[in-house]
Write an enzyme that holds these catalytic residues in place. Sequence first.
Site, short mmCIF file in Angstrom:
data_model
loop_
_atom_site.label_atom_id
_atom_site.label_comp_id
_atom_site.label_asym_id
_atom_site.label_seq_id
_atom_site.Cartn_x
_atom_site.Cartn_y
_atom_site.Cartn_z
N ILE A 152 34.36 27.52 6.30
CA ILE A 152 33.38 28.61 6.29
C ILE A 152 34.10 29.95 6.08
O ILE A 152 33.68 30.77 5.26
CB ILE A 152 32.53 28.60 7.59
CG1 ILE A 152 31.73 27.29 7.67
CG2 ILE A 152 31.60 29.82 7.64
CD1 ILE A 152 31.05 27.04 9.01
N ARG A 232 30.85 30.00 17.47
CA ARG A 232 30.33 29.44 18.71
C ARG A 232 30.24 30.54 19.75
O ARG A 232 31.08 31.46 19.78
CB ARG A 232 31.26 28.33 19.25
CG ARG A 232 31.08 26.98 18.60
CD ARG A 232 29.75 26.32 19.00
NE ARG A 232 29.57 25.00 18.42
CZ ARG A 232 28.93 24.74 17.29
NH1 ARG A 232 28.41 25.71 16.57
NH2 ARG A 232 28.78 23.49 16.87
N GLU A 261 22.71 29.31 25.46
CA GLU A 261 21.59 29.25 24.50
C GLU A 261 20.48 28.38 25.09
O GLU A 261 20.79 27.35 25.69
CB GLU A 261 22.08 28.67 23.16
CG GLU A 261 23.09 29.59 22.49
CD GLU A 261 23.64 29.03 21.17
OE1 GLU A 261 23.19 27.95 20.74
OE2 GLU A 261 24.54 29.66 20.60
N HIS A 280 20.89 30.72 16.56
CA HIS A 280 21.81 29.65 16.17
C HIS A 280 21.26 28.88 14.95
O HIS A 280 21.05 27.67 15.01
CB HIS A 280 22.07 28.67 17.34
CG HIS A 280 23.32 27.86 17.15
ND1 HIS A 280 24.11 27.44 18.20
CD2 HIS A 280 23.94 27.40 16.01
CE1 HIS A 280 25.13 26.74 17.73
NE2 HIS A 280 25.05 26.70 16.40
N GLY A 282 22.73 29.30 11.79
CA GLY A 282 23.71 29.44 10.70
C GLY A 282 23.59 28.34 9.65
O GLY A 282 23.67 28.60 8.45
P1 NAD Z 1 37.13 24.43 9.90
O1 NAD Z 1 37.73 23.42 10.82
O2 NAD Z 1 37.13 24.16 8.44
O3 NAD Z 1 37.82 25.87 10.13
C1 NAD Z 1 38.18 26.35 11.39
C2 NAD Z 1 39.43 27.19 11.19
O4 NAD Z 1 39.73 27.81 12.45
C3 NAD Z 1 40.66 26.35 10.80
O5 NAD Z 1 41.26 26.90 9.64
C4 NAD Z 1 41.58 26.46 11.99
O6 NAD Z 1 42.95 26.49 11.62
C5 NAD Z 1 41.16 27.81 12.57
N1 NAD Z 1 41.52 27.98 13.98
C6 NAD Z 1 41.56 27.07 14.98
N2 NAD Z 1 41.96 27.65 16.11
C7 NAD Z 1 42.17 28.95 15.83
C8 NAD Z 1 42.61 30.07 16.59
N3 NAD Z 1 42.90 29.94 17.90
N4 NAD Z 1 42.69 31.27 15.98
C9 NAD Z 1 42.39 31.42 14.66
N5 NAD Z 1 42.01 30.39 13.86
C10 NAD Z 1 41.89 29.18 14.47
O7 NAD Z 1 35.64 24.64 10.43
P2 NAD Z 1 34.41 25.32 9.62
O8 NAD Z 1 33.66 24.27 8.91
O9 NAD Z 1 34.89 26.51 8.91
O10 NAD Z 1 33.51 25.77 10.87
C11 NAD Z 1 33.98 26.75 11.79
C12 NAD Z 1 33.11 26.75 13.04
O11 NAD Z 1 31.81 27.23 12.69
C13 NAD Z 1 32.84 25.34 13.60
O12 NAD Z 1 33.85 24.95 14.52
C14 NAD Z 1 31.49 25.45 14.25
O13 NAD Z 1 31.66 25.62 15.63
C15 NAD Z 1 30.89 26.73 13.62
N6 NAD Z 1 29.62 26.46 12.93
C16 NAD Z 1 28.51 27.15 13.32
C17 NAD Z 1 27.31 26.93 12.68
C18 NAD Z 1 26.06 27.68 13.08
O14 NAD Z 1 24.98 27.13 12.98
N7 NAD Z 1 26.17 28.93 13.51
C19 NAD Z 1 27.23 26.01 11.63
C20 NAD Z 1 28.38 25.36 11.22
C21 NAD Z 1 29.59 25.59 11.89
#
Ligand code: NAD
Length: 325
Positions: A152, A232, A261, A280, A282
Site C-alpha cells: 500500500i 491500524r 473500533e 475503517h 480503507g
Molecule cells: P505490507 O506487508 O505489504 O507492507 C507493510 C510494510 O511495513 C512492509 O514494507 C514492512 O517492511 C513495513 N514495516 C513493518 N514494520 C515496520 C516498522 N516498525 N516501521 C516501518 N515500516 C515497517 O502490507 P500492506 O499490504 O501495505 O498493508 C499495510 C497495512 O495496512 C496492513 O498491515 C493492514 O493492517 C493495513 N490495512 C488497512 C486497511 C483498511 O481497511 N484501513 C486495508 C488493508 C490493509
Amino acid sequence: MSTSQNTLTTVAIADRFHAEALASLKTNPALNIVPFDDASRPELQALIVRSKTKINDAFLATVPRLKALVTATVGFDHIDIKACTARGMRIAHCPDSHTAATAEHTFALVLACARKIPDLNIAVHEGDWTRDRHVGVELSGKTYGVIGLGRIGSRVARIAQGFGMKVVAFDPYRDDSYFEERGATRVGLDELFHLANVISAHVPKTPETHHMIHCYRLGLLHADSILVNTSRGGVIKEEDLITHLRQKKHGRFGLDVFETEPLARDSGLLEWPQVIVSPHVGAHTAEAFRAVSYEAAQNLISLLKDTAPTGPLPPPEEWYSAIRP
Ligand code: NAD
C-alpha cells in the site's frame, strides 16, 4: 454420514463473503460447505474469517478439528499465529486484493484534508459562500512521507509522485535498491516528520509500530501538515493526538482506523473539524470485496492441497521475524 461425506473437508465462512466466490467454492467436489454456527464448530476442518473473528486459544478450543484457516484481509493482528501453528494448522492472509482500494482511500483522506472537503460540503448545504474561510493547500511541489513502504505504501508513493510530490519514506526492513526502484528517499522516522508536508502510515500492527506516532513526533509536524492513518488503530497514540490538538490546534488529520473500533461517539477526536474520520473502510470497495473473497477461496484450496497461498503465515518478511517472540 456416508463414506463419500467422510472424505469431504468441512468448511465454513464466518464473516461476509462475496456470493460469486462462495458459489465457486460450492462447486468444488472436495468441500462440504456448512453454516458457521455453534453446531458446526466441532466438525470444521477449514475456515475463512475476516478481522471481526478473533482467533485465540479460546476460539480454537471450539474448533478442535480445524487444520486450515484463511483471513480474507491483509492485516492478521486478530490471529494468534503462535496458537495456530502450535496446533499444526496452516494459515494464510490475503495481501493482494486490498492494495488499490486502501491506497486510494488514503489519498481521498489526504485530499479531503488539503481542500477541507467536509467543511465545504457543510458550507454549501448551509448557504455559506464565504469562501475565504476555506482556503486549501496544494500538494504539488511538496514532500510526501510514507511510513511502511510495502504494497500500500508503495502505491501511495506512486500516487503522490503523480501529484508532483517528492517522496521520502521510512521502512527499516527494505533495502536501498527497493527504495530506489520506487523513487523514494530513505529517511529516519523523526527526519520524515521534519521533512514531510503530508504523511501517511502503512505499517502492520506490531509491538514496534504500536504508538510509533506519539507526542514527540506529533510535535515535529509543520503547522499545515497533513497526517493520515489507514493502517491500524494504535499506530497513532490517540491520547497524544488529542493533547496535540488542544495545545497546538494545528495540522489536519485523516483517520480510518482507531485504537478502539467503533470509535466512541464522545471521543475527543471528534471535537475537531480538522480531524476527518471514516469507519475503517480503507479496503471497502466493491472490487476489493469480490477480489479478496476469490483470493481467500483460492488460498483455502491451496492450504488444503499443501501448495503455496498468496499470503502464507507467519509472513516470510524480515520485519515479522524481527519481532516474533
Ligand atoms: P505490507 O506487508 O505489504 O507492507 C507493510 C510494510 O511495513 C512492509 O514494507 C514492512 O517492511 C513495513 N514495516 C513493518 N514494520 C515496520 C516498522 N516498525 N516501521 C516501518 N515500516 C515497517 O502490507 P500492506 O499490504 O501495505 O498493508 C499495510 C497495512 O495496512 C496492513 O498491515 C493492514 O493492517 C493495513 N490495512 C488497512 C486497511 C483498511 O481497511 N484501513 C486495508 C488493508 C490493509
